[in-house]
Scaffold this active site. Sequence first.
Site, short mmCIF file in Angstrom:
data_model
loop_
_atom_site.label_atom_id
_atom_site.label_comp_id
_atom_site.label_asym_id
_atom_site.label_seq_id
_atom_site.Cartn_x
_atom_site.Cartn_y
_atom_site.Cartn_z
N TRP A 109 0.82 -1.21 0.00
CA TRP A 109 0.00 0.00 0.00
C TRP A 109 0.85 1.26 0.00
O TRP A 109 0.50 2.25 -0.65
CB TRP A 109 -1.00 -0.02 1.16
CG TRP A 109 -2.05 -1.07 0.91
CD1 TRP A 109 -2.16 -2.28 1.52
CD2 TRP A 109 -3.08 -1.02 -0.08
NE1 TRP A 109 -3.21 -2.99 0.97
CE2 TRP A 109 -3.79 -2.24 0.00
CE3 TRP A 109 -3.47 -0.07 -1.03
CZ2 TRP A 109 -4.88 -2.53 -0.83
CZ3 TRP A 109 -4.55 -0.36 -1.86
CH2 TRP A 109 -5.24 -1.57 -1.75
N ASP A 179 -1.08 6.47 6.67
CA ASP A 179 -2.21 5.65 6.24
C ASP A 179 -2.52 4.65 7.36
O ASP A 179 -1.77 3.71 7.57
CB ASP A 179 -1.83 4.93 4.94
CG ASP A 179 -2.94 4.00 4.44
OD1 ASP A 179 -3.94 3.82 5.16
OD2 ASP A 179 -2.76 3.44 3.34
N LYS A 203 -12.53 -1.69 7.52
CA LYS A 203 -11.81 -2.75 8.25
C LYS A 203 -12.16 -2.68 9.74
O LYS A 203 -12.75 -3.59 10.29
CB LYS A 203 -10.32 -2.63 8.02
CG LYS A 203 -9.98 -2.87 6.55
CD LYS A 203 -8.66 -2.27 6.17
CE LYS A 203 -8.49 -2.11 4.69
NZ LYS A 203 -8.63 -3.35 3.90
N1 PMP Z 1 -4.27 1.47 2.42
C1 PMP Z 1 -4.31 0.31 3.08
C2 PMP Z 1 -3.30 0.04 4.15
C3 PMP Z 1 -5.29 -0.64 2.76
O1 PMP Z 1 -5.33 -1.81 3.41
C4 PMP Z 1 -6.24 -0.34 1.76
C5 PMP Z 1 -7.36 -1.29 1.40
N2 PMP Z 1 -7.12 -2.60 1.56
C6 PMP Z 1 -6.14 0.88 1.09
C7 PMP Z 1 -5.15 1.77 1.45
C8 PMP Z 1 -7.11 1.26 -0.01
O2 PMP Z 1 -8.35 1.53 0.52
P1 PMP Z 1 -9.62 1.77 -0.41
O3 PMP Z 1 -9.92 0.49 -1.08
O4 PMP Z 1 -10.67 2.22 0.55
O5 PMP Z 1 -9.26 2.85 -1.38
#
Ligand code: PMP
Length: 369
Positions: A109, A179, A203
Amino acid sequence: MASSTQVERVFNFSAGPAAMPLPVLQKIQADLLALPGVGSSILEISHRSPAFTEILKTAEHDLRQLMGVPDNYKVLFLQGGSRLQFSMIPMNLLRGSGKTAEYVVHGAWGKYALNEAVKEGDAKAIWDGGATNYDRLPAAGALHCSDAAAYVHITSNETIQGVQFDGAPAVGPAPLVCDFSSDFISRPVDVGRYGLIYACAQKNAGAAGVTVVILREDLLSRSQDSLPGYMNYKAHADAGSLYNTPCTFAIYTLGLIVQWLRDEVGGLEAMHQRNREKAKLLYDVIDASGGFYRPHAQVDSRSLMNVTFRLPDEELEKRFVAQAAERGLTDLKGHRSVGGIRASIYNAMPIEGVRELRDYMEEFHKLNG
Ligand code: PMP
Protein backbone atom coordinates in the site's frame (compact mmCIF):
# COMPACT_ATOMS: atom_id res chain seq x y z
CA MET A 1 -19.98 -20.75 14.90
CA ALA A 2 -21.15 -17.48 16.33
CA SER A 3 -24.89 -17.08 16.23
CA SER A 4 -27.21 -14.13 16.36
CA THR A 5 -30.89 -14.50 17.13
CA GLN A 6 -31.93 -15.46 13.60
CA VAL A 7 -29.01 -16.48 11.42
CA GLU A 8 -25.89 -18.56 11.64
CA ARG A 9 -22.87 -16.31 11.39
CA VAL A 10 -19.41 -17.55 10.45
CA PHE A 11 -16.14 -16.22 11.80
CA ASN A 12 -15.11 -14.10 8.85
CA PHE A 13 -11.37 -13.37 8.59
CA SER A 14 -11.72 -11.09 5.55
CA ALA A 15 -9.17 -8.28 5.13
CA GLY A 16 -11.93 -5.82 4.35
CA PRO A 17 -14.77 -5.13 4.14
CA ALA A 18 -14.56 -7.13 7.30
CA ALA A 19 -16.52 -8.46 10.25
CA MET A 20 -18.47 -5.91 12.27
CA PRO A 21 -19.42 -6.07 15.96
CA LEU A 22 -22.68 -8.00 16.36
CA PRO A 23 -24.31 -5.35 18.62
CA VAL A 24 -23.65 -2.73 15.93
CA LEU A 25 -25.25 -4.89 13.24
CA GLN A 26 -28.22 -5.50 15.51
CA LYS A 27 -28.63 -1.78 16.15
CA ILE A 28 -28.51 -1.07 12.40
CA GLN A 29 -31.07 -3.81 11.82
CA ALA A 30 -33.37 -2.43 14.50
CA ASP A 31 -33.17 1.11 13.12
CA LEU A 32 -33.22 0.28 9.44
CA LEU A 33 -36.91 0.87 8.83
CA ALA A 34 -37.04 4.04 10.91
CA LEU A 35 -34.55 5.89 13.07
CA PRO A 36 -36.14 6.45 16.50
CA GLY A 37 -38.03 9.74 16.51
CA VAL A 38 -37.42 10.30 12.79
CA GLY A 39 -39.76 7.88 11.06
CA SER A 40 -37.43 7.30 8.09
CA SER A 41 -34.31 5.19 7.79
CA ILE A 42 -30.75 6.50 7.64
CA LEU A 43 -30.82 5.64 3.92
CA GLU A 44 -33.73 7.98 3.25
CA ILE A 45 -33.03 11.25 5.06
CA SER A 46 -31.36 14.39 3.75
CA HIS A 47 -27.74 14.96 4.66
CA ARG A 48 -28.86 18.44 5.74
CA SER A 49 -31.74 17.22 7.92
CA PRO A 50 -31.57 17.85 11.69
CA ALA A 51 -31.39 14.07 12.26
CA PHE A 52 -28.34 13.59 10.06
CA THR A 53 -26.72 16.79 11.31
CA GLU A 54 -26.91 15.29 14.79
CA ILE A 55 -25.52 11.92 13.60
CA LEU A 56 -22.57 13.64 11.90
CA LYS A 57 -21.84 15.94 14.84
CA THR A 58 -22.03 13.07 17.32
CA ALA A 59 -19.80 10.80 15.21
CA GLU A 60 -17.13 13.51 14.99
CA HIS A 61 -17.41 14.40 18.67
CA ASP A 62 -17.21 10.78 19.82
CA LEU A 63 -14.32 9.97 17.51
CA ARG A 64 -12.39 13.02 18.74
CA GLN A 65 -12.93 11.91 22.33
CA LEU A 66 -12.04 8.28 21.69
CA MET A 67 -8.78 9.18 19.93
CA GLY A 68 -7.95 12.32 21.89
CA VAL A 69 -7.78 14.45 18.74
CA PRO A 70 -6.30 17.87 19.65
CA ASP A 71 -8.45 20.97 18.94
CA ASN A 72 -6.15 22.25 16.21
CA TYR A 73 -7.00 19.26 14.00
CA LYS A 74 -9.88 18.96 11.52
CA VAL A 75 -11.77 15.68 11.19
CA LEU A 76 -13.16 15.11 7.69
CA PHE A 77 -15.46 12.36 6.43
CA LEU A 78 -14.68 11.89 2.74
CA GLN A 79 -15.32 9.41 -0.06
CA GLY A 80 -13.12 7.79 -2.67
CA GLY A 81 -11.47 5.40 -0.25
CA SER A 82 -7.90 5.58 0.93
CA ARG A 83 -6.91 5.33 -2.72
CA LEU A 84 -8.19 8.84 -3.34
CA GLN A 85 -6.04 10.05 -0.44
CA PHE A 86 -3.00 8.70 -2.29
CA SER A 87 -3.73 11.53 -4.77
CA MET A 88 -5.29 14.18 -2.52
CA ILE A 89 -2.33 14.20 -0.15
CA PRO A 90 0.27 15.24 -2.73
CA MET A 91 -2.22 17.53 -4.51
CA ASN A 92 -2.78 19.45 -1.29
CA LEU A 93 0.51 19.16 0.59
CA LEU A 94 3.08 18.99 -2.21
CA ARG A 95 1.73 21.02 -5.12
CA GLY A 96 3.42 24.40 -5.36
CA SER A 97 5.72 23.74 -2.40
CA GLY A 98 8.91 23.30 -4.44
CA LYS A 99 9.70 20.43 -2.09
CA THR A 100 9.85 16.64 -2.28
CA ALA A 101 7.40 14.15 -0.78
CA GLU A 102 9.24 11.31 0.92
CA TYR A 103 7.74 7.83 1.31
CA VAL A 104 8.60 4.91 3.55
CA VAL A 105 7.63 1.81 1.58
CA HIS A 106 7.35 -1.29 3.72
CA GLY A 107 4.54 -2.95 1.81
CA ALA A 108 2.20 -2.88 -1.15
CA TRP A 109 0.00 0.00 0.00
CA GLY A 110 2.90 2.35 0.64
CA LYS A 111 4.10 1.57 -2.87
CA TYR A 112 0.67 2.33 -4.37
CA ALA A 113 0.64 5.62 -2.46
CA LEU A 114 4.05 6.59 -3.83
CA ASN A 115 3.00 5.61 -7.37
CA GLU A 116 0.23 8.21 -7.20
CA ALA A 117 2.42 10.89 -5.62
CA VAL A 118 4.98 10.78 -8.43
CA LYS A 119 2.18 11.67 -10.86
CA GLU A 120 1.66 14.87 -8.91
CA GLY A 121 5.19 16.11 -8.26
CA ASP A 122 8.58 15.29 -6.81
CA ALA A 123 8.20 12.18 -4.69
CA LYS A 124 10.57 9.39 -3.77
CA ALA A 125 11.06 6.46 -1.41
CA ILE A 126 13.47 7.10 1.45
CA TRP A 127 13.23 3.44 2.48
CA ASP A 128 11.94 0.45 0.52
CA GLY A 129 11.70 -3.09 1.86
CA GLY A 130 11.10 -4.71 -1.55
CA ALA A 131 14.38 -6.65 -1.46
CA THR A 132 13.00 -8.91 1.29
CA ASN A 133 9.45 -8.99 -0.13
CA TYR A 134 8.26 -6.47 2.47
CA ASP A 135 8.64 -8.67 5.52
CA ARG A 136 9.95 -6.00 7.90
CA LEU A 137 9.96 -2.44 9.14
CA PRO A 138 12.92 -0.10 8.75
CA ALA A 139 15.45 -0.54 11.57
CA ALA A 140 15.13 1.96 14.41
CA GLY A 141 16.88 5.20 13.50
CA ALA A 142 17.08 4.29 9.79
CA LEU A 143 14.63 6.96 8.62
CA HIS A 144 15.80 10.47 7.90
CA CYS A 145 13.81 12.85 5.79
CA SER A 146 15.66 15.67 4.08
CA ASP A 147 15.23 19.37 4.89
CA ALA A 148 13.45 19.66 1.55
CA ALA A 149 10.68 17.20 2.44
CA ALA A 150 7.11 18.50 2.07
CA TYR A 151 6.00 15.55 4.23
CA VAL A 152 6.95 11.98 5.03
CA HIS A 153 4.39 9.27 4.29
CA ILE A 154 4.19 5.98 6.16
CA THR A 155 1.66 3.15 6.30
CA SER A 156 0.90 2.17 9.88
CA ASN A 157 -0.15 -1.37 9.01
CA GLU A 158 0.58 -3.05 5.69
CA THR A 159 -2.57 -5.11 5.22
CA ILE A 160 -1.24 -7.47 2.56
CA GLN A 161 2.10 -8.34 4.14
CA GLY A 162 1.02 -8.11 7.79
CA VAL A 163 3.78 -5.71 8.87
CA GLN A 164 2.89 -2.99 11.38
CA PHE A 165 4.56 -0.01 13.03
CA ASP A 166 4.32 0.04 16.80
CA GLY A 167 3.76 3.82 16.89
CA ALA A 168 5.00 6.89 15.05
CA PRO A 169 8.63 6.47 13.96
CA ALA A 170 11.01 9.41 14.31
CA VAL A 171 11.54 10.79 10.81
CA GLY A 172 12.74 14.35 11.23
CA PRO A 173 11.11 17.76 10.97
CA ALA A 174 8.64 17.26 8.09
CA PRO A 175 4.95 16.58 8.87
CA LEU A 176 4.29 12.87 9.21
CA VAL A 177 1.41 11.59 7.06
CA CYS A 178 0.09 8.15 7.91
CA ASP A 179 -2.21 5.65 6.24
CA PHE A 180 -4.04 4.01 9.15
CA SER A 181 -6.52 2.17 6.92
CA SER A 182 -6.09 -1.25 8.48
CA ASP A 183 -5.34 -0.42 12.13
CA PHE A 184 -7.45 2.68 12.67
CA ILE A 185 -8.93 2.90 16.20
CA SER A 186 -7.38 -0.47 17.07
CA ARG A 187 -5.11 1.05 19.74
CA PRO A 188 -4.24 4.46 21.20
CA VAL A 189 -2.54 6.89 18.82
CA ASP A 190 -0.71 10.10 19.68
CA VAL A 191 -2.43 12.21 17.02
CA GLY A 192 -0.27 15.24 17.79
CA ARG A 193 2.76 13.45 16.33
CA TYR A 194 1.17 13.45 12.89
CA GLY A 195 0.38 16.15 10.37
CA LEU A 196 -2.29 14.04 8.68
CA ILE A 197 -3.90 10.67 9.40
CA TYR A 198 -6.28 8.86 7.09
CA ALA A 199 -8.21 5.60 7.06
CA CYS A 200 -10.95 3.97 5.05
CA ALA A 201 -13.68 2.58 7.29
CA GLN A 202 -14.25 -0.91 5.98
CA LYS A 203 -11.81 -2.75 8.25
CA ASN A 204 -12.10 -1.41 11.79
CA ALA A 205 -14.59 1.41 11.45
CA GLY A 206 -17.63 -0.08 9.74
CA ALA A 207 -18.97 0.09 6.23
CA ALA A 208 -17.13 0.85 2.99
CA GLY A 209 -17.80 4.34 1.65
CA VAL A 210 -16.35 6.75 4.18
CA THR A 211 -12.69 7.66 4.62
CA VAL A 212 -11.65 9.60 7.70
CA VAL A 213 -8.99 12.30 7.31
CA ILE A 214 -7.62 14.00 10.42
CA LEU A 215 -5.29 16.87 9.64
CA ARG A 216 -3.54 19.68 11.46
CA GLU A 217 -5.18 22.98 10.61
CA ASP A 218 -2.02 24.82 9.59
CA LEU A 219 -1.55 22.36 6.72
CA LEU A 220 -4.76 23.64 5.11
CA SER A 221 -2.89 26.77 4.03
CA ARG A 222 -1.02 24.60 1.50
CA SER A 223 -4.21 23.72 -0.43
CA GLN A 224 -4.35 25.87 -3.54
CA ASP A 225 -7.61 27.41 -4.77
CA SER A 226 -6.93 26.06 -8.26
CA LEU A 227 -7.44 22.46 -7.09
CA PRO A 228 -10.62 20.72 -8.28
CA GLY A 229 -13.22 21.38 -5.58
CA TYR A 230 -13.63 17.87 -4.30
CA MET A 231 -9.86 17.37 -4.13
CA ASN A 232 -9.31 20.38 -1.87
CA TYR A 233 -9.16 19.65 1.89
CA LYS A 234 -10.03 23.28 2.58
CA ALA A 235 -13.35 22.92 0.73
CA HIS A 236 -14.27 19.95 2.92
CA ALA A 237 -13.10 21.61 6.12
CA ASP A 238 -15.03 24.81 5.33
CA ALA A 239 -18.18 22.79 4.55
CA GLY A 240 -17.93 20.57 7.65
CA SER A 241 -17.73 17.38 5.54
CA LEU A 242 -20.88 18.41 3.61
CA TYR A 243 -19.19 19.78 0.49
CA ASN A 244 -21.06 17.12 -1.45
CA THR A 245 -23.60 14.57 -0.25
CA PRO A 246 -21.51 12.46 2.12
CA CYS A 247 -21.77 8.72 2.60
CA THR A 248 -24.51 9.03 5.20
CA PHE A 249 -24.91 5.34 5.98
CA ALA A 250 -21.19 4.75 6.50
CA ILE A 251 -20.88 7.81 8.76
CA TYR A 252 -23.84 6.61 10.83
CA THR A 253 -22.22 3.16 11.09
CA LEU A 254 -18.86 4.63 12.04
CA GLY A 255 -20.59 6.55 14.82
CA LEU A 256 -22.07 3.29 16.16
CA ILE A 257 -18.69 1.56 16.03
CA VAL A 258 -17.08 4.37 18.01
CA GLN A 259 -19.84 4.13 20.63
CA TRP A 260 -19.33 0.36 20.83
CA LEU A 261 -15.61 0.88 21.38
CA ARG A 262 -16.26 3.43 24.10
CA ASP A 263 -19.18 1.80 25.91
CA GLU A 264 -18.75 -1.93 25.41
CA VAL A 265 -15.01 -2.39 24.87
CA GLY A 266 -13.90 0.38 27.24
CA GLY A 267 -11.74 2.49 24.92
CA LEU A 268 -8.65 2.12 22.78
CA GLU A 269 -6.29 0.86 25.49
CA ALA A 270 -8.73 -1.99 26.27
CA MET A 271 -9.12 -2.66 22.53
CA HIS A 272 -5.35 -2.79 22.10
CA GLN A 273 -5.09 -5.30 24.93
CA ARG A 274 -7.73 -7.53 23.29
CA ASN A 275 -6.01 -7.24 19.93
CA ARG A 276 -2.66 -8.21 21.44
CA GLU A 277 -4.21 -11.27 23.08
CA LYS A 278 -5.87 -12.35 19.86
CA ALA A 279 -2.73 -12.00 17.76
CA LYS A 280 -0.62 -13.84 20.34
CA LEU A 281 -2.88 -16.90 20.11
CA LEU A 282 -2.06 -17.26 16.42
CA TYR A 283 1.62 -16.30 16.49
CA ASP A 284 2.18 -18.78 19.33
CA VAL A 285 0.83 -21.64 17.19
CA ILE A 286 2.97 -20.52 14.28
CA ASP A 287 6.11 -20.32 16.43
CA ALA A 288 5.46 -23.70 18.06
CA SER A 289 4.87 -25.48 14.76
CA GLY A 290 8.52 -26.29 14.04
CA GLY A 291 8.39 -24.62 10.64
CA PHE A 292 5.09 -26.15 9.45
CA TYR A 293 3.55 -22.66 9.56
CA ARG A 294 6.06 -20.13 8.17
CA PRO A 295 5.30 -16.53 9.12
CA HIS A 296 5.78 -13.86 6.45
CA ALA A 297 6.66 -10.96 8.76
CA GLN A 298 9.81 -10.79 10.87
CA VAL A 299 9.05 -11.21 14.58
CA ASP A 300 9.59 -7.56 15.55
CA SER A 301 7.47 -6.29 12.64
CA ARG A 302 4.41 -8.47 13.13
CA SER A 303 0.95 -7.05 12.66
CA LEU A 304 -1.77 -7.40 15.29
CA MET A 305 -4.36 -7.04 12.52
CA ASN A 306 -3.29 -9.29 9.64
CA VAL A 307 -1.49 -12.53 10.50
CA THR A 308 0.25 -13.83 7.37
CA PHE A 309 1.89 -17.23 6.95
CA ARG A 310 2.65 -20.04 4.51
CA LEU A 311 2.25 -23.80 4.73
CA PRO A 312 4.74 -26.32 3.30
CA ASP A 313 3.09 -26.30 -0.15
CA GLU A 314 0.24 -24.72 -2.08
CA GLU A 315 -1.82 -27.89 -2.10
CA LEU A 316 -1.88 -27.88 1.69
CA GLU A 317 -2.70 -24.18 1.71
CA LYS A 318 -5.73 -24.79 -0.49
CA ARG A 319 -6.88 -27.62 1.75
CA PHE A 320 -6.32 -25.47 4.84
CA VAL A 321 -8.56 -22.72 3.47
CA ALA A 322 -11.26 -25.11 2.22
CA GLN A 323 -11.51 -27.17 5.41
CA ALA A 324 -11.50 -24.03 7.54
CA ALA A 325 -14.49 -22.71 5.58
CA GLU A 326 -16.35 -25.97 6.27
CA ARG A 327 -15.95 -25.18 9.99
CA GLY A 328 -17.23 -21.65 9.60
CA LEU A 329 -13.79 -20.01 9.52
CA THR A 330 -13.89 -18.11 6.24
CA ASP A 331 -11.84 -15.78 4.02
CA LEU A 332 -8.42 -17.03 5.08
CA LYS A 333 -6.74 -17.06 1.67
CA GLY A 334 -3.71 -14.76 1.54
CA HIS A 335 -3.26 -11.99 -1.01
CA ARG A 336 -1.87 -13.31 -4.30
CA SER A 337 1.36 -11.27 -3.97
CA VAL A 338 2.32 -13.01 -0.71
CA GLY A 339 0.41 -16.28 -1.11
CA GLY A 340 -0.46 -18.58 1.75
CA ILE A 341 -2.83 -17.59 4.49
CA ARG A 342 -3.92 -14.24 5.91
CA ALA A 343 -6.07 -14.13 9.03
CA SER A 344 -7.42 -10.62 9.48
CA ILE A 345 -8.39 -10.18 13.11
CA TYR A 346 -9.61 -6.61 13.34
CA ASN A 347 -11.38 -5.12 16.36
CA ALA A 348 -14.68 -6.87 15.69
CA MET A 349 -13.26 -10.40 15.47
CA PRO A 350 -14.14 -11.92 18.85
CA ILE A 351 -11.50 -13.87 20.75
CA GLU A 352 -13.72 -16.96 20.42
CA GLY A 353 -13.23 -16.82 16.66
CA VAL A 354 -9.47 -16.61 17.05
CA ARG A 355 -9.49 -19.51 19.53
CA GLU A 356 -11.40 -21.62 17.01
CA LEU A 357 -8.85 -20.77 14.35
CA ARG A 358 -6.01 -21.58 16.75
CA ASP A 359 -7.55 -24.98 17.55
CA TYR A 360 -8.09 -25.66 13.87
CA MET A 361 -4.46 -24.77 13.08
CA GLU A 362 -3.19 -27.17 15.74
CA GLU A 363 -5.42 -29.96 14.47
CA PHE A 364 -4.51 -29.34 10.84
CA HIS A 365 -0.82 -29.47 11.72
CA LYS A 366 -1.23 -32.76 13.60
CA LEU A 367 -3.07 -34.35 10.68
CA ASN A 368 -0.84 -33.01 7.90
CA GLY A 369 2.55 -32.32 9.50
N1 PMP B 1 -4.27 1.47 2.42
C1 PMP B 1 -4.31 0.31 3.08
C2 PMP B 1 -3.30 0.04 4.15
C3 PMP B 1 -5.29 -0.64 2.76
O1 PMP B 1 -5.33 -1.81 3.41
C4 PMP B 1 -6.24 -0.34 1.76
C5 PMP B 1 -7.36 -1.29 1.40
N2 PMP B 1 -7.12 -2.60 1.56
C6 PMP B 1 -6.14 0.88 1.09
C7 PMP B 1 -5.15 1.77 1.45
C8 PMP B 1 -7.11 1.26 -0.01
O2 PMP B 1 -8.35 1.53 0.52
P1 PMP B 1 -9.62 1.77 -0.41
O3 PMP B 1 -9.92 0.49 -1.08
O4 PMP B 1 -10.67 2.22 0.55
O5 PMP B 1 -9.26 2.85 -1.38
